[in-house]
Scaffold this motif. Structure first.
Motif, PDB file in Angstrom:
ATOM      1  N   ASN A  33       0.808  -1.221   0.000  1.00 47.79           N
ATOM      2  CA  ASN A  33       0.000   0.000   0.000  1.00 47.79           C
ATOM      3  C   ASN A  33       0.840   1.271   0.000  1.00 47.79           C
ATOM      4  O   ASN A  33       0.314   2.380  -0.128  1.00 47.79           O
ATOM      5  CB  ASN A  33      -0.963   0.003   1.195  1.00 47.79           C
ATOM      6  N   GLY A  34       2.177   1.118   0.167  1.00 45.82           N
ATOM      7  CA  GLY A  34       3.074   2.254   0.135  1.00 45.82           C
ATOM      8  C   GLY A  34       3.092   3.085   1.391  1.00 45.82           C
ATOM      9  O   GLY A  34       3.860   4.043   1.493  1.00 45.82           O
ATOM     10  N   GLN A  35       2.288   2.709   2.400  1.00 48.17           N
ATOM     11  CA  GLN A  35       2.113   3.562   3.569  1.00 48.17           C
ATOM     12  C   GLN A  35       2.559   2.929   4.880  1.00 48.17           C
ATOM     13  O   GLN A  35       2.512   3.584   5.920  1.00 48.17           O
ATOM     14  CB  GLN A  35       0.641   3.971   3.684  1.00 48.17           C
ATOM     15  N   ASP A  36       2.955   1.676   4.853  1.00 51.54           N
ATOM     16  CA  ASP A  36       3.336   0.986   6.077  1.00 51.54           C
ATOM     17  C   ASP A  36       4.626   0.202   5.856  1.00 51.54           C
ATOM     18  O   ASP A  36       5.060  -0.018   4.720  1.00 51.54           O
ATOM     19  CB  ASP A  36       2.230   0.020   6.525  1.00 51.54           C
ATOM     20  N   PHE A  37       5.233  -0.237   6.961  1.00 57.42           N
ATOM     21  CA  PHE A  37       6.377  -1.146   6.909  1.00 57.42           C
ATOM     22  C   PHE A  37       5.905  -2.574   7.108  1.00 57.42           C
ATOM     23  O   PHE A  37       4.970  -2.830   7.885  1.00 57.42           O
ATOM     24  CB  PHE A  37       7.388  -0.819   8.016  1.00 57.42           C
ATOM     25  N   VAL A  38       6.566  -3.518   6.450  1.00 52.56           N
ATOM     26  CA  VAL A  38       6.298  -4.938   6.681  1.00 52.56           C
ATOM     27  C   VAL A  38       7.631  -5.670   6.755  1.00 52.56           C
ATOM     28  O   VAL A  38       8.657  -5.191   6.262  1.00 52.56           O
ATOM     29  CB  VAL A  38       5.432  -5.575   5.572  1.00 52.56           C
ATOM     30  N   LEU A  39       7.598  -6.856   7.373  1.00 51.61           N
ATOM     31  CA  LEU A  39       8.759  -7.729   7.378  1.00 51.61           C
ATOM     32  C   LEU A  39       8.731  -8.544   6.089  1.00 51.61           C
ATOM     33  O   LEU A  39       7.717  -9.150   5.745  1.00 51.61           O
ATOM     34  CB  LEU A  39       8.729  -8.641   8.596  1.00 51.61           C
ATOM     35  N   ALA A  40       9.842  -8.544   5.372  1.00 53.77           N
ATOM     36  CA  ALA A  40       9.916  -9.192   4.067  1.00 53.77           C
ATOM     37  C   ALA A  40       9.497 -10.652   4.141  1.00 53.77           C
ATOM     38  O   ALA A  40       9.838 -11.372   5.075  1.00 53.77           O
ATOM     39  CB  ALA A  40      11.335  -9.101   3.517  1.00 53.77           C
ATOM     40  N   GLY A  41       8.705 -11.065   3.147  1.00 54.83           N
ATOM     41  CA  GLY A  41       8.265 -12.448   3.062  1.00 54.83           C
ATOM     42  C   GLY A  41       7.123 -12.793   3.974  1.00 54.83           C
ATOM     43  O   GLY A  41       6.742 -13.972   4.088  1.00 54.83           O
ATOM     44  N   THR A  42       6.548 -11.788   4.644  1.00 55.19           N
ATOM     45  CA  THR A  42       5.426 -12.018   5.548  1.00 55.19           C
ATOM     46  C   THR A  42       4.381 -10.931   5.322  1.00 55.19           C
ATOM     47  O   THR A  42       4.590  -9.987   4.562  1.00 55.19           O
ATOM     48  CB  THR A  42       5.862 -11.964   7.030  1.00 55.19           C
ATOM     49  N   ASP A  43       3.258 -11.085   6.024  1.00 62.04           N
ATOM     50  CA  ASP A  43       2.256 -10.013   6.016  1.00 62.04           C
ATOM     51  C   ASP A  43       2.256  -9.290   7.360  1.00 62.04           C
ATOM     52  O   ASP A  43       1.283  -8.633   7.727  1.00 62.04           O
ATOM     53  CB  ASP A  43       0.869 -10.574   5.694  1.00 62.04           C
ATOM     54  N   GLN A  44       3.364  -9.388   8.105  1.00 64.75           N
ATOM     55  CA  GLN A  44       3.473  -8.758   9.419  1.00 64.75           C
ATOM     56  C   GLN A  44       3.920  -7.312   9.274  1.00 64.75           C
ATOM     57  O   GLN A  44       4.985  -7.029   8.710  1.00 64.75           O
ATOM     58  CB  GLN A  44       4.481  -9.505  10.293  1.00 64.75           C
ATOM     59  N   ASP A  45       3.125  -6.415   9.811  1.00 58.78           N
ATOM     60  CA  ASP A  45       3.512  -5.007   9.833  1.00 58.78           C
ATOM     61  C   ASP A  45       4.636  -4.801  10.840  1.00 58.78           C
ATOM     62  O   ASP A  45       4.768  -5.540  11.820  1.00 58.78           O
ATOM     63  CB  ASP A  45       2.325  -4.124  10.194  1.00 58.78           C
ATOM     64  N   PHE A  46       5.443  -3.800  10.599  1.00 58.15           N
ATOM     65  CA  PHE A  46       6.552  -3.458  11.492  1.00 58.15           C
ATOM     66  C   PHE A  46       6.354  -2.028  11.953  1.00 58.15           C
ATOM     67  O   PHE A  46       6.279  -1.102  11.143  1.00 58.15           O
ATOM     68  CB  PHE A  46       7.887  -3.595  10.756  1.00 58.15           C
ATOM     69  N   PHE A  47       6.259  -1.847  13.273  1.00 58.47           N
ATOM     70  CA  PHE A  47       6.098  -0.520  13.865  1.00 58.47           C
ATOM     71  C   PHE A  47       7.397  -0.159  14.578  1.00 58.47           C
ATOM     72  O   PHE A  47       7.855  -0.887  15.469  1.00 58.47           O
ATOM     73  CB  PHE A  47       4.929  -0.518  14.853  1.00 58.47           C
TER      74      PHE A  47
END
Length: 367
Positions: A33-47
């Protein structure tokens, strides 16, 4: 649209659990979505829940003691981890990493890789902020004597060397091009450093001086500078995120427009980083200014501390900032909560109280 706060907390917590159980760190990248961070290869957001490790309790920069006192760095990283942080922002001085205009300091590059490996073992990511000229005594005379184009080339050489050393390191969260750059304003036009020192350090520097503009706008200068440095990084590292930490002038002047996060400049950057120190009684004003930097990319509050407001107002700011931000980075200055408490100083007591709050907010990520 940003995900709900609880989802961000939960996924960040899950990522930290994976690290605690010995799994390899995953690269942090931008979500689809261009607006959040994620851990590569997963659907886990990174805060991002980080600290600035910009100097120790004696005001020394990390390059001043990491050779002779490596155990201190290890102890500090363990303490940072125990506070619930997942990102450490480290400030790298240009004079410590460039022996000449085109020759990097190989010993300090090796030490940097050692630091990255320590971060990985500790379950921490690094925000590598570069081009520091915080101590005037550490700035090479030859560097300050260079004209604009050659100075920028040295800066590009710096980032090329850093990116080459760190290109395969998953623990590097991002490269921050420079701490609080400005173009040409603020103080004598022939000085690269801006204003008076803060605790003996100069945290703001120009990327150009008045005589360097030559009819170009501040936006054109900033865009050219950002392009040159990001191209140097990308020639060595195609994946690690790039940002630049800025003073949010919209917090000072409500009608001010972002320079480094205007479209021509920010197209070279992966996410926005801003520095906020809310003023007592003006938390909502700070939140309004923060929203100016919500430009459709992840937004990180890269510096935050209750320097000018109460602890309760600091918590209020964090709560109100969460819906529009993707992380916050406070400070750790080499002293534990207990060491700050026993210092007998008012400043130590304040820092101890804040670190307790910071830790409590981190533990709130537990589902």
């Amino acid at each position: 649209m940003r995900l709900h706060l609880i989802a961000l907390m939960l996924t960040c917590h899950l990522g930290l659990i994976a690290i605690a159980h010995g799994q390899t760190l995953r690269r942090v990248q931008i979500a689809e979505n261009g607006q959040d961070f994620v851990l590569a290869g997963t659907d886990q957001d990174f805060f991002v829940w980080g600290v600035n490790y910009d100097h120790d309790g004696d005001s020394r920069l990390i390059e001043d003691y990491w050779d002779a006192e490596w155990s201190t760095v290890e102890e500090d990283f363990a303490e940072i981890k125990s506070l619930g942080a997942n990102v450490v922002r480290v400030h790298l001085q240009l004079g410590k990493f460039m022996s000449t205009a085109d020759q990097p300091n190989e010993a300090n590059l090796l030490k940097l890789v050692q630091l990255v490996k320590l971060a990985e073992r500790s379950g921490l990511y690094l925000n590598l902020t570069g081009l520091g000229c915080y101590h005037k005594a550490d700035i090479p005379a030859w560097y300050d004597e260079l004209p604009l184009e050659q100075r920028w080339q040295v800066q590009a050489n710096f980032w090329k060397a850093i990116a080459h050393a760190c290109r395969d390191q998953l623990a590097v969260f991002c490269y921050d091009l420079m701490n609080e750059p400005v173009v040409s304003g603020g103080g004598p036009s022939d000085e690269w450093l801006v204003g008076d020192s803060l605790g003996g350090k100069y945290f703001v520097q120009r990327i150009a001086r008045a005589g360097d503009l030559k009819g170009r706008s501040n936006q054109e200068i900033a865009a050219a500078w950002g392009q040159k440095l990001t191209e140097a990084i990308r020639s060595e590292d195609s994946q690690t995120l790039i940002t630049v930490g800025v003073i949010p002038w919209a917090h000072v002047w409500p009608n001010a427009k972002p320079l480094f996060y205007s479209e021509p400049v920010s197209k070279h950057l992966d996410f926005a980083s801003v520095h906020f120190y809310p003023v007592a009684g003006e938390v909502d004003k700070a939140i309004t200014a923060l929203k100016v930097y919500d430009i459709g990319k992840p937004l990180v509050i890269e510096e935050f501390f209750p320097l000018k407001c109460s602890l309760e107002e600091a918590k209020d700011f964090i709560d109100k900032a969460r819906p529009v931000s993707d992380g916050l980075t406070s400070f750790y200055w080499g002293k534990t909560i207990e060491e700050n408490q026993s210092s007998g100083e008012i400043s130590g007591a304040i820092v101890a109280k804040w670190l307790k709050i910071y830790r409590e907010l981190a533990s709130g990520q537990t589902p």
